[in-house]
Design an enzyme around this catalytic site. Structure first.
Site, short mmCIF file in Angstrom:
data_model
loop_
_atom_site.label_atom_id
_atom_site.label_comp_id
_atom_site.label_asym_id
_atom_site.label_seq_id
_atom_site.Cartn_x
_atom_site.Cartn_y
_atom_site.Cartn_z
N GLN A 71 -4.38 -1.47 9.76
CA GLN A 71 -4.33 -2.79 9.13
C GLN A 71 -4.94 -3.84 10.07
O GLN A 71 -4.58 -3.91 11.25
CB GLN A 71 -2.89 -3.16 8.77
CG GLN A 71 -2.74 -4.46 7.98
CD GLN A 71 -3.40 -4.40 6.61
OE1 GLN A 71 -3.45 -3.37 5.97
NE2 GLN A 71 -3.93 -5.52 6.15
N ASP A 111 -10.37 3.33 4.44
CA ASP A 111 -10.73 1.90 4.36
C ASP A 111 -12.25 1.71 4.36
O ASP A 111 -12.74 0.62 4.06
CB ASP A 111 -10.13 1.14 5.55
CG ASP A 111 -8.94 0.28 5.16
OD1 ASP A 111 -8.83 -0.09 3.97
OD2 ASP A 111 -8.12 -0.01 6.04
N LYS A 140 0.84 -1.20 0.00
CA LYS A 140 0.00 0.00 0.00
C LYS A 140 0.87 1.25 0.00
O LYS A 140 0.63 2.20 -0.76
CB LYS A 140 -0.93 -0.01 1.23
CG LYS A 140 -2.01 -1.09 1.14
CD LYS A 140 -2.80 -1.24 2.44
CE LYS A 140 -3.81 -2.37 2.34
NZ LYS A 140 -4.59 -2.58 3.58
N1 GUN Z 1 -7.05 -6.73 6.28
C1 GUN Z 1 -7.47 -7.43 5.22
N2 GUN Z 1 -7.91 -6.60 4.25
C2 GUN Z 1 -7.75 -5.35 4.72
C3 GUN Z 1 -8.01 -4.06 4.18
O1 GUN Z 1 -8.51 -3.87 3.08
N3 GUN Z 1 -7.69 -3.02 4.98
C4 GUN Z 1 -7.17 -3.18 6.21
N4 GUN Z 1 -6.90 -2.10 6.93
N5 GUN Z 1 -6.93 -4.35 6.74
C5 GUN Z 1 -7.22 -5.42 5.99
#
Ligand code: GUN
Length: 286
Positions: A100, A123, A56
């Site tokens: 995350q 998110d 990311k």
């Molecule tokens: N864990 C699995 N997928 C995601 C996501 O799209 N964002 C975040 N923050 N954590 C995750």
């Protein structure tokens, strides 16, 4: 049928297109003195989470989005995380905040996600943004569901009046994706680990989304001929390879469209995060 008949939906290529298409918006923001900024919070040392966050951050840098990584040990106190979030909420150079998941088990995920300012919740996990999605007036849409919709639209898969079956009911993927498909006038069935006659339901799907996190659970017998199969699964196999929820070799002989793993949904999730961060920046100075 011995050979693959499905058209491959290339998420890697589309994600690169999405990121490239964000450049003019980033340039326009720069002309107004604003550079989008993303803050990523990761706690613990789950290797998969570390890889995701690194991807990311890299995608942001490639697109002209500033990023900062806030790393915490697995035994971090909840108060320390909440203080970090509060500081980022106040920081005008930070337009997007992502925590995350999963968080270490001793932390209250709901409380941490609730602390993120809804205006910076790129998110789309805050109840306010999930509520807006439920109401049919989405603001920030969770990145994986948003990426799946982009893939479907790019491939030209019709949704209105079609039967979409989503296997998986997580807050991150299954539930918000079902709402997005519903908003596009699909008839949506959500299946999960307790669903009876799963294969029978899956076989009725015009659009089948596998988001259960169970490697290769979707075989050819679960796919209606010509259906679109979207594989959200990303399980790590014993030999370190990435495995989807779909038996690709088998399903691709029956499906009309199919996404690969890797190179399908995964890169789209990252691209949509960058898109949400650029959008958050635009909204913050509008
Ligand atoms: N864990 C699995 N997928 C995601 C996501 O799209 N964002 C975040 N923050 N954590 C995750």
């Amino acid at each position: 049928m011995q050979h693959m008949t499905a058209r491959l939906i290339d998420g890697k290529a589309l994600a690169a297109e999405v990121r490239a298409a964000l450049r003019p918006a980033v340039t326009a923001l720069a002309a107004r003195g604003a550079q989008p900024g993303l803050a990523a919070i990761v706690a613990g040392d789950d290797p998969a989470s570390r890889v995701y966050v690194r991807n990311k951050v890299r995608a942001c840098e490639e697109t002209g989005v500033r990023s900062e990584l806030h790393e915490f040990p697995a035994d971090v106190a909840e108060r320390a995380l909440l203080e970090c979030v509060a500081g980022l909420n106040r920081d005008p150079a930070v337009h997007g905040i992502l925590v995350q998941l999963p968080l270490p088990a001793h932390l209250d995920t709901e409380r941490v996600l609730a602390a993120v300012s809804p205006a910076k919740d790129v998110d789309g996990f805050h109840v306010e943004n999930l509520g807006a999605l439920l109401r049919g007036a989405p603001r920030f849409v969770p990145c994986t569901p948003a990426g799946v919709l982009r893939l479907l639209d790019h491939a030209g898969v019709p949704l209105a009046g079609r039967h979409a079956v989503v296997i998986g009911r997580s807050n991150i993927v299954g539930k918000p994706l079902a709402l997005l498909l519903l908003q596009r006038d699909a008839t949506v069935t959500i299946c999960h680990s307790k669903t009876a006659r799963l294969a029978e339901l899956a076989r009725q799907a015009d659009v089948l989304v596998a988001a259960a996190g169970r490697p290769r659970m979707v075989g050819a017998e679960m796919v209606k001929p010509g259906a679109c199969v979207i594989d959200v699964g990303t399980s790590r196999t014993a030999d370190g390879k990435l495995s989807g929820d779909v038996d690709f070799a088998a399903a691709s002989k029956v499906a009309g469209w199919i996404t690969p793993v890797p190179g399908g949904v995964g890169p789209m999730t990252v691209a949509m995060l960058v898109a949400n961060t650029v959008r958050a920046t635009e909204l913050s100075i509008a």
